[in-house]
Design an enzyme around this catalytic site. Sequence first.
Site, short mmCIF file in Angstrom:
data_model
loop_
_atom_site.label_atom_id
_atom_site.label_comp_id
_atom_site.label_asym_id
_atom_site.label_seq_id
_atom_site.Cartn_x
_atom_site.Cartn_y
_atom_site.Cartn_z
N CYS A 1 7.02 -7.49 6.50
CA CYS A 1 8.19 -7.01 7.23
C CYS A 1 8.74 -8.16 8.05
O CYS A 1 7.97 -8.95 8.60
CB CYS A 1 7.80 -5.85 8.15
SG CYS A 1 9.22 -5.05 8.93
N HIS B 1 10.10 4.69 20.40
CA HIS B 1 8.94 4.07 21.08
C HIS B 1 9.08 3.74 22.55
O HIS B 1 8.10 3.36 23.20
CB HIS B 1 8.45 2.81 20.34
CG HIS B 1 8.09 3.02 18.92
ND1 HIS B 1 7.39 4.12 18.48
CD2 HIS B 1 8.35 2.28 17.80
CE1 HIS B 1 7.22 4.03 17.16
NE2 HIS B 1 7.80 2.94 16.73
N CYS C 1 7.78 -6.01 15.46
CA CYS C 1 7.27 -5.01 16.42
C CYS C 1 5.83 -5.38 16.78
O CYS C 1 5.01 -5.60 15.90
CB CYS C 1 7.34 -3.61 15.80
SG CYS C 1 9.00 -3.19 15.23
N CYS D 1 -0.84 5.13 10.22
CA CYS D 1 0.42 4.46 10.58
C CYS D 1 0.15 3.09 11.20
O CYS D 1 -0.67 2.97 12.10
CB CYS D 1 1.16 5.24 11.66
SG CYS D 1 1.60 6.87 11.21
N CYS E 1 3.55 8.34 1.45
CA CYS E 1 4.11 7.32 2.34
C CYS E 1 4.32 6.05 1.52
O CYS E 1 3.38 5.47 1.01
CB CYS E 1 3.14 7.10 3.50
SG CYS E 1 3.71 5.88 4.67
N GLU F 1 0.82 -1.19 0.00
CA GLU F 1 0.00 0.00 0.00
C GLU F 1 0.87 1.26 0.00
O GLU F 1 1.96 1.29 0.57
CB GLU F 1 -0.94 -0.02 1.20
CG GLU F 1 -1.90 -1.19 1.11
CD GLU F 1 -2.90 -1.29 2.24
OE1 GLU F 1 -4.00 -1.78 1.97
OE2 GLU F 1 -2.61 -0.88 3.37
N CYS G 1 2.49 -3.33 15.48
CA CYS G 1 2.38 -2.95 14.06
C CYS G 1 1.66 -4.04 13.28
O CYS G 1 2.02 -5.22 13.38
CB CYS G 1 3.77 -2.72 13.48
SG CYS G 1 3.74 -2.30 11.73
N1 SAH Z 1 10.09 -0.13 9.66
C1 SAH Z 1 10.22 1.30 9.65
C2 SAH Z 1 9.23 1.95 8.73
C3 SAH Z 1 7.77 1.84 9.17
S1 SAH Z 1 7.29 3.44 9.54
C4 SAH Z 1 10.14 1.82 11.07
O1 SAH Z 1 9.94 1.02 11.97
O2 SAH Z 1 10.38 3.00 11.29
C5 SAH Z 1 5.81 3.29 10.28
C6 SAH Z 1 5.77 4.05 11.60
O3 SAH Z 1 4.49 3.78 12.20
C7 SAH Z 1 6.80 3.54 12.57
O4 SAH Z 1 7.24 4.54 13.43
C8 SAH Z 1 6.01 2.51 13.33
O5 SAH Z 1 6.61 2.18 14.54
C9 SAH Z 1 4.68 3.21 13.47
N2 SAH Z 1 3.59 2.28 13.75
C10 SAH Z 1 3.55 0.96 13.49
N3 SAH Z 1 2.39 0.43 13.90
C11 SAH Z 1 1.67 1.44 14.42
C12 SAH Z 1 0.35 1.53 14.97
N4 SAH Z 1 -0.42 0.47 15.07
N5 SAH Z 1 -0.07 2.74 15.37
C13 SAH Z 1 0.71 3.83 15.23
N6 SAH Z 1 1.94 3.80 14.71
C14 SAH Z 1 2.42 2.62 14.31
#
Ligand code: SAH
Length: 365
Positions: A112, A221, A116, A340, A105, A92, A119
């Site tokens: 991935c 985080h 995490c 996000c 974005c 996406e 996510c």
């Molecule tokens: N792998 C990279 C790129 C992904 S960026 C990274 O970790 O930075 C996507 C951003 O959204 C990251 O900061 C991630 O931690 C955050 N993110 C992931 N899941 C989320 C969620 N459920 N709610 C809000 N932010 C989230």
Amino acid sequence: MARINLLDLDLAGLEAFFVDIDEKPFRARQLLQWIHQYRVVDFAEMTNLSKVLREKLSELATITLPEVLQEYISTDGTRKWLIKLGCGNSVETVYIPEGDRGTLCVSSQVGCALTCTFCSTAQQGFNRNLTTGEIIGQLWLANEALGKEPKGNRVVTNVVMMGMGEPLANYKNVVAAMQLMLDDLGYGISWRRVTLSTAGIVPMIDKLREDCRVSLAVSLHAPTDAVRDQIVPLNQKYPISELLAACRRYVGEESKKRHITFEYVMLEGINDSAQDARDLVKLLKGLSSKINLIPFNPFPGTDYQCSSGNVIARFKKVLMDAGMIATIRKTRGDDIVAACGQLAGEVQDKTKRQQRMTMQREAVA
Ligand code: SAH
């Protein structure tokens, strides 16, 4: 012999290609403009190339874009495209307009490999890296869908590598795609407006600093290893102290110019106390940085809750009172599941993560 997809090549790659086929390297500059500025993908239409060269190119090369499967448009103007990548996979891409800014974005992997816990992309497992063409193709397709004229104003003013995947785990292809974003003959976007977000692959942060000047965002985080180990398991390999040391090297001497954006997802009861905020202040002291607080976006199957508005405001206040720059990320496009951590696409999981998670749950039950 398989034809080469010219969308996979940045300027240096295209120059090498033309030298390889006994042509002048300056042809690369013409091709770059045709493909990325004029969005012409048929060699026959490239009128400043001789007919002979055009025919030679169509024998040796293609310009093949990924295909848009579906477009979703949010009531707030956010758009999301589902992009087909073959073998049942899709990713996406999200466009977020705001005032005179338009942010795209972009995804870098199908799924991935990191795990995490908060996510949704992580829950889907991993299939493969995107090619350079599939990464830059997202920007190409967005410009096409948004009706950008060749010499018209930019519609995509900013790119964030914050879609599906860990961009530094697909280093080579991501860097080539970013070179095209930065290149004046490509998209001509300033390095300040191209941001790569990483969960913290330390050696690759150092490599990026040497290879390609872009803005860096780091998904921090949590202010302690104890908590970060749990929610960003990559932390067990590259703990906070090593990650921040790499960030300090990235910022370098020009601290007035470069800063790092730290992303911090607000998870109720996990990382959102006033003490966590104070710990974060201590941790980032002296590092030229900005903190972006991201309200947690829920997805099916998650046990996490987003911190309340009051708790997020309190957290932000502690940071601001200590002189830090902190912002709360606005949730956009949630009616089309484009926020996000909600990007899911379709991942043919090679890691069998879903299966393992179901088995674990059943074993516990
Ligand atoms: N792998 C990279 C790129 C992904 S960026 C990274 O970790 O930075 C996507 C951003 O959204 C990251 O900061 C991630 O931690 C955050 N993110 C992931 N899941 C989320 C969620 N459920 N709610 C809000 N932010 C989230």
